[in-house]
Design a protein around this motif. Structure first.
Motif, PDB file in Angstrom:
ATOM      1  N   ASP B  80      29.617  34.072  19.132  1.00 20.69           N
ATOM      2  CA  ASP B  80      30.968  33.983  18.611  1.00 20.69           C
ATOM      3  C   ASP B  80      31.925  33.418  19.664  1.00 20.69           C
ATOM      4  OD1 ASP B  80      32.873  34.183  16.731  1.00 20.69           O
ATOM      5  OD2 ASP B  80      33.296  36.293  17.055  1.00 20.69           O
ATOM      6  N   LEU B  81      33.000  32.808  19.188  1.00 22.06           N
ATOM      7  CA  LEU B  81      34.046  32.327  20.087  1.00 22.06           C
ATOM      8  C   LEU B  81      35.006  33.480  20.381  1.00 22.06           C
ATOM      9  CD1 LEU B  81      34.955  28.815  18.669  1.00 22.06           C
ATOM     10  CD2 LEU B  81      34.280  29.335  21.003  1.00 22.06           C
ATOM     11  N   THR B  82      34.999  33.971  21.605  1.00 18.44           N
ATOM     12  CA  THR B  82      35.954  35.012  21.972  1.00 18.44           C
ATOM     13  C   THR B  82      37.330  34.379  22.203  1.00 18.44           C
ATOM     14  OG1 THR B  82      35.505  34.724  24.314  1.00 18.44           O
ATOM     15  CG2 THR B  82      34.154  36.337  23.140  1.00 18.44           C
ATOM     16  N   LEU B  83      38.346  35.214  22.222  1.00 17.10           N
ATOM     17  CA  LEU B  83      39.701  34.717  22.456  1.00 17.10           C
ATOM     18  C   LEU B  83      39.817  34.061  23.841  1.00 17.10           C
ATOM     19  CD1 LEU B  83      42.160  34.666  20.597  1.00 17.10           C
ATOM     20  CD2 LEU B  83      42.982  36.727  21.715  1.00 17.10           C
ATOM     21  N   PRO B  84      39.267  34.668  24.895  1.00 16.55           N
ATOM     22  CA  PRO B  84      39.311  33.987  26.202  1.00 16.55           C
ATOM     23  C   PRO B  84      38.583  32.639  26.184  1.00 16.55           C
ATOM     24  CG  PRO B  84      38.781  36.312  26.497  1.00 16.55           C
ATOM     25  CD  PRO B  84      38.766  36.052  25.019  1.00 16.55           C
ATOM     26  N   ALA B  85      37.471  32.536  25.477  1.00 21.77           N
ATOM     27  CA  ALA B  85      36.767  31.255  25.386  1.00 21.77           C
ATOM     28  C   ALA B  85      37.649  30.224  24.686  1.00 21.77           C
ATOM     29  CB  ALA B  85      35.446  31.427  24.641  1.00 21.77           C
ATOM     30  N   ILE B  86      38.302  30.642  23.609  1.00 25.71           N
ATOM     31  CA  ILE B  86      39.201  29.724  22.884  1.00 25.71           C
ATOM     32  C   ILE B  86      40.322  29.254  23.810  1.00 25.71           C
ATOM     33  CG2 ILE B  86      40.895  29.597  20.997  1.00 25.71           C
ATOM     34  CD1 ILE B  86      39.039  31.518  19.425  1.00 25.71           C
ATOM     35  N   GLU B  87      40.884  30.197  24.573  1.00 19.37           N
ATOM     36  CA  GLU B  87      41.982  29.821  25.477  1.00 19.37           C
ATOM     37  C   GLU B  87      41.518  28.804  26.518  1.00 19.37           C
ATOM     38  OE1 GLU B  87      43.267  33.758  26.620  1.00 19.37           O
ATOM     39  OE2 GLU B  87      44.961  33.677  25.239  1.00 19.37           O
ATOM     40  N   ARG B  88      40.295  28.977  27.020  1.00 16.42           N
ATOM     41  CA  ARG B  88      39.784  28.022  28.019  1.00 16.42           C
ATOM     42  C   ARG B  88      39.559  26.648  27.371  1.00 16.42           C
ATOM     43  NH1 ARG B  88      34.781  31.009  30.727  1.00 16.42           N
ATOM     44  NH2 ARG B  88      34.533  28.979  31.766  1.00 16.42           N
ATOM     45  N   LEU B  89      39.122  26.638  26.122  1.00 18.50           N
ATOM     46  CA  LEU B  89      38.821  25.371  25.446  1.00 18.50           C
ATOM     47  C   LEU B  89      40.092  24.600  25.088  1.00 18.50           C
ATOM     48  CD1 LEU B  89      35.824  26.575  23.273  1.00 18.50           C
ATOM     49  CD2 LEU B  89      35.746  24.810  25.050  1.00 18.50           C
ATOM     50  N   MET B  90      41.237  25.245  25.157  1.00 20.85           N
ATOM     51  CA  MET B  90      42.501  24.561  24.870  1.00 20.85           C
ATOM     52  C   MET B  90      42.818  23.481  25.902  1.00 20.85           C
ATOM     53  SD  MET B  90      43.538  25.504  22.032  1.00 20.85           S
ATOM     54  CE  MET B  90      41.752  25.546  21.682  1.00 20.85           C
ATOM     55  N   LYS B  91      42.121  23.509  27.042  1.00 24.03           N
ATOM     56  CA  LYS B  91      42.358  22.493  28.084  1.00 24.03           C
ATOM     57  C   LYS B  91      41.697  21.177  27.741  1.00 24.03           C
ATOM     58  CE  LYS B  91      42.836  26.036  31.561  1.00 24.03           C
ATOM     59  NZ  LYS B  91      41.972  27.002  32.221  1.00 24.03           N
TER      60      LYS B  91
END
Lengths: 221, 221, 221, 221
Positions: B80-91
């Motif tokens: 699953d995509l965790t919230l921290p992973a999503i935040e990192r992928l925003m870059k």
């Protein structure tokens, strides 16, 4: 709690049991104390058949004249209320409400479509602990009732921070700790549940302050 | 599909892989075909660390100039995509959308609160397969955009019947079967997935007809 | 791998696919390469009916004259082999083995009781990665065959340390890392799976050395 | 039960509670009744931290001079005993046994490797309800103690049929129903758990008869 409420708001007592006998005894004790309704939870150790689930809630409701709220939270309870079980329970007169804490977007819709003309459904999936932000929660409710959905969404988004910070710590500790921050001397959760840590307390206090839910004046102890 | 679309609507190709190498090859092949975007899915066999998850989506997006939709469905995917992973992928510049099919009411709110100013979030939790009710889905979207929430809710409640009937059968079989009912010769799902049964076909046809989504004229076979 | 084996030991190729077509293609390719058997894994995205599961393994086995091992690991696969599915698959002649990695003590017993006279059952629940302790694993097998259960248990208990240390890190990384420690240049796992960390490498090396499974002579690089 | 036992066999009372206060009260009541040991179960509603879990079992054991069995069954309990928690609990003198019903093959091995010199571990993963086949269970134990592993395995395989038939019905109903079949008037499970159906009763009676565990003489009703 009934004394504190002084009948200004209805008091709904939670009943949770593994056996019908225990649930019925709790219901009768709460009714004798003068509560206004019963929130009914089924605790199961071994898995239960749908017949068993329906029998539990039916017997509990039959034991009282008070209105009953079915409560379902698949995260914390071992036995979930299926849609067919809910439909069967609609035949019990005083089962009049259902609080769904499933987190599942579609489940309240399925329930409302199936039995929404018969009972009132509370979506606990909003997952904002209303008891620590009571004024803001009433405001959210009023905005929704008035159809002001964009304002409601803005408020929900800001209140969501409480959900996020609560998710980091033990839930009971967060509720108790928040109320203590607000000046209500409710004590720590029952051991072995651990009280709110100092870090948690600081973090929650900051969120409550931002939302206008920390005490400005000294608490009315 | 690109030929059928004739550029009247954008075509977004789904990429699902276990390795970065496979995902990148798929992305490049789809880009060469002329698709308008990539919907990125991570298939995992062994559990992956957050670093691994972030590396996968980053490499996939870096392999193309097309806009990328992150897709997360904890029911069907092992990672699953965790919230921290999503935040990192925003870059990553061309990661511009996220489709959340978690069913979890609060998760889209957490995502929007965290990164909502940076990407567009699709809530797939509505769980209504838009491809078999395209006009009704556009209408639902338009009602929401216009702030006509009560009308939107009425429509959503009626469309919800599709979700309920699809839940009774194999999902791929339902999509394929519905499109066949509507006159699109898409064939059966790939074995070992089983095609829609006669019972399922009859039941789904009735729901589609009620919703005005079954063909009135004879299908263009 | 076939070249390395030089027919001194049988080589069993793993096949994992989502569709029957892909599985059959893999089987035929491996058969053409000259492998001695097929280990069959079903990868599913959407849930599959029992009929679908049986159809997959039947088609895969029918595509080859090689003996087939059914492999079931509910931790990593989305679709499990139920006991009725296993019983139905017993009608396929060249399905001759089953490797059960369910971790469930009782499941091998249920399988053996149901079909133990028809196929050979491998209990992968021992969860000791034999490929990194090959001599010790053969020794464990020989002790069991000889009925020396107490010695076998002592050996199993000492080998269990590998399971424990592997559980702390990514499994593929541990296998690859262990083989590298032993002088086999197998490289890192395929990204996005991450290679063994330095800490992991040090810890695993110590365990392998204790068990006599780290290289004494310099690795044959 | 103590009266029935007449001190011919030790009686171990099960304690299950959500709070430490309730657990301690149960322990003291059972000790006053004269039981020989306590089997300790933790019931949790909200998830508990490892500190909370350790605090519960420590307080429970400190409340009595009786020997305590830790009981862990992740299938039915919301809060599992982790290996670090078990290691910490080894510091409590009268925690002397652990009954592991995890079904996980490797878990007893991990526990024995970690604390096997300090406590006795019961593997409940054999999942054969000894109370309905007491003679056969003692025989199984004796065969194992004597190192007659092949005979033990033959007996275990035949007894496994009880596990399979119990898995088809409600567990409490099966236990109660089996004892009734054997002539012990233990009554039905507490509602909402449902009693054994007629079909279940017939099927279980046949299995018990095959195993020599149904009454030959008319039950002592």
């Amino acid at each position: 709690m009934l004394q504190a409420a002084r009948r200004r708001v209805p008091v709904v007592a939670g009943v949770a049991a593994t056996t019908i006998a225990d649930a019925v005894a709790q219901v009768k004790a709460y009714e004798a104390l003068g509560v206004d309704g019963i929130l009914a939870i089924l605790e199961a150790y071994f898995p239960l058949s749908e017949d068993g689930v329906v029998a539990y809630f039916t017997a509990l409701a039959n034991a009282t004249a008070l209105p009953v709220v079915l409560y379902t939270n698949p995260q914390f309870q071992r036995s979930d209320l299926t849609l067919p079980a809910i439909e069967r329970l609609m035949k019990v007169d005083n089962i009049r409400y259902l609080k769904d804490a499933s987190s599942d977007t579609g489940r309240p819709l399925s329930i409302i479509n199936a039995v929404g003309d018969r009972i009132r459904v509370f979506s606990a999936s909003a997952h904002i602990p209303a008891c620590v932000v009571p004024r803001q929660s009433v405001q959210l409710y009023d905005l929704c009732r008035a159809g002001k959905w964009e304002e409601a969404m803005r408020l929900q988004r800001s209140l969501w921070r409480i959900n996020r910070v609560f998710a980091k710590y033990n839930l009971a500790a967060c509720i108790k700790g928040s109320l203590e921050i607000q000046g209500y001397e409710v004590g720590a959760p029952l051991p072995p549940q651990t009280p709110l840590s100092d870090t948690g307390r600081t973090e929650i206090k900051a969120v409550l302050a931002d939302l206008g839910a920390a005490p400005i004046a000294p608490p009315a102890s």
